[in-house]
Design an enzyme around this catalytic site. Structure first.
Site, PDB file in Angstrom:
ATOM      1  N   ASP A   1      18.088   2.831  54.506  1.00 39.55           N
ATOM      2  CA  ASP A   1      16.644   2.753  54.326  1.00 39.55           C
ATOM      3  C   ASP A   1      16.315   1.559  53.443  1.00 39.55           C
ATOM      4  O   ASP A   1      16.978   1.326  52.431  1.00 39.55           O
ATOM      5  CB  ASP A   1      16.100   4.029  53.670  1.00 39.55           C
ATOM      6  CG  ASP A   1      14.593   3.993  53.510  1.00 39.55           C
ATOM      7  OD1 ASP A   1      13.895   4.262  54.503  1.00 39.55           O
ATOM      8  OD2 ASP A   1      14.111   3.680  52.413  1.00 39.55           O
TER       9      ASP A   1
ATOM     10  N   GLU B   1      13.241  -0.454  51.231  1.00 45.88           N
ATOM     11  CA  GLU B   1      11.898  -0.610  50.694  1.00 45.88           C
ATOM     12  C   GLU B   1      11.609  -2.108  50.710  1.00 45.88           C
ATOM     13  O   GLU B   1      12.510  -2.925  50.466  1.00 45.88           O
ATOM     14  CB  GLU B   1      11.784  -0.034  49.282  1.00 45.88           C
ATOM     15  CG  GLU B   1      12.133   1.449  49.171  1.00 45.88           C
ATOM     16  CD  GLU B   1      11.287   2.344  50.064  1.00 45.88           C
ATOM     17  OE1 GLU B   1      10.108   1.992  50.327  1.00 45.88           O
ATOM     18  OE2 GLU B   1      11.797   3.386  50.510  1.00 45.88           O
TER      19      GLU B   1
ATOM     20  N   GLU C   1       4.036  -1.555  44.311  1.00 44.25           N
ATOM     21  CA  GLU C   1       4.517  -0.974  43.051  1.00 44.25           C
ATOM     22  C   GLU C   1       4.162   0.514  42.978  1.00 44.25           C
ATOM     23  O   GLU C   1       5.000   1.345  42.611  1.00 44.25           O
ATOM     24  CB  GLU C   1       3.894  -1.703  41.856  1.00 44.25           C
ATOM     25  CG  GLU C   1       4.513  -3.042  41.553  1.00 44.25           C
ATOM     26  CD  GLU C   1       4.047  -3.582  40.210  1.00 44.25           C
ATOM     27  OE1 GLU C   1       4.911  -3.887  39.367  1.00 44.25           O
ATOM     28  OE2 GLU C   1       2.826  -3.686  39.991  1.00 44.25           O
TER      29      GLU C   1
ATOM     30  N   HIS D   1      10.182   7.314  49.335  1.00 42.47           N
ATOM     31  CA  HIS D   1       9.863   5.896  49.198  1.00 42.47           C
ATOM     32  C   HIS D   1      10.721   5.216  48.149  1.00 42.47           C
ATOM     33  O   HIS D   1      10.391   4.122  47.689  1.00 42.47           O
ATOM     34  CB  HIS D   1       8.368   5.665  48.946  1.00 42.47           C
ATOM     35  CG  HIS D   1       7.484   6.383  49.915  1.00 42.47           C
ATOM     36  ND1 HIS D   1       7.615   6.231  51.278  1.00 42.47           N
ATOM     37  CD2 HIS D   1       6.501   7.290  49.736  1.00 42.47           C
ATOM     38  CE1 HIS D   1       6.725   7.001  51.888  1.00 42.47           C
ATOM     39  NE2 HIS D   1       6.049   7.668  50.968  1.00 42.47           N
TER      40      HIS D   1
ATOM     41  N   ASP E   1      15.558   8.466  50.427  1.00 40.04           N
ATOM     42  CA  ASP E   1      15.162   8.531  51.836  1.00 40.04           C
ATOM     43  C   ASP E   1      16.385   8.520  52.750  1.00 40.04           C
ATOM     44  O   ASP E   1      16.427   9.243  53.751  1.00 40.04           O
ATOM     45  CB  ASP E   1      14.242   7.357  52.184  1.00 40.04           C
ATOM     46  CG  ASP E   1      12.813   7.555  51.673  1.00 40.04           C
ATOM     47  OD1 ASP E   1      12.542   8.593  51.046  1.00 40.04           O
ATOM     48  OD2 ASP E   1      11.973   6.663  51.908  1.00 40.04           O
TER      49      ASP E   1
END
Length: 212
Positions: free
Chosen positions: A13, A15, A59, A153, A158
């Site tokens: 995963d 971000e 953020e 997240h 995740d």
């Protein structure tokens, strides 16, 4: 190519700074776990500095601050380490098209490649967990009552929850269709089969295996 099982792969995963690497967005965190023979084991997690500030929205959405990223290794270093971690394993993500785009984009900067193939737990869940109110990772985790300690997240959490969800999906196939050894290629096939045809696909596959 040797037969590869769906219960041995790397779940990953990302971000990111936004939705599209084609528009200049970059990865800011990678999380992954390795499943071997249906057991979740080795893990990889790292923040990475994209060389720019992230927006207040990102953020807030991820909990990853610009201060945290300022302390992180550059994307090139982290992605080199992550490519080594992947090895030649197949890959899984929830909404895999998103993570695949970022993986290929980030590896392109360092002229690295991966040799495995992708499959998607979101597409599989839509076909095999049809009573879920939605197929977002958070809703599926809640629907299946999967335990986890962390925050959505964030990449490693995740990835961990996607891995648990994946094993639930494989167990459903085993119990409902009596297929014990589920090939990775079969899961790829399920993910692109119309929902109404999935049951017959799996029944036919089971009959083929029984005939050998």
């Amino acid at each position: 190519m040797a037969h590869k099982s769906a219960n041995s792969l790397v779940v990953l995963d990302f971000e990111t700074t936004g939705l599209s690497p084609d528009k200049g967005d970059r990865a800011i965190e990678i999380g992954a776990v390795r499943i071997v023979d249906g057991v979740i084991g080795e893990q990889f997690q790292a923040l990475m500095n994209p060389g720019r500030r992230v927006s207040p929205f990102i953020e807030d959405y991820t909990g990853i601050s610009n201060e945290m990223l300022a302390q992180a290794a550059p994307c090139s270093q982290v992605m080199n380490e992550f490519c080594d971690f992947i090895g030649d394993d197949n890959l899984l993500a929830h909404n895999a098209s998103f993570d695949q785009k970022f993986l290929e984009h980030e590896l392109g900067f360092i002229n690295r490649h991966y040799s495995g193939e992708f499959t998607c737990s979101l597409l599989a869940a839509r076909r095999l967990i049809t009573d879920a109110p939605s197929h977002s990772l958070g809703n599926l985790v809640k629907h299946q009552e999967l335990a986890g300690d962390g925050s959505f997240h964030r990449a490693l959490f995740d990835a961990q929850m996607t891995a648990k969800l994946w094993l639930v999906i494989l167990d459903k196939i085993k119990s409902n269709y009596h297929i014990q050894d589920i090939p990775f290629a079969l899961m790829q096939q399920i993910s692109c089969t119309p929902k109404k045809q999935v049951a017959s696909l799996l029944q036919d596959y089971n009959l083929q295996q029984c005939s050998f």
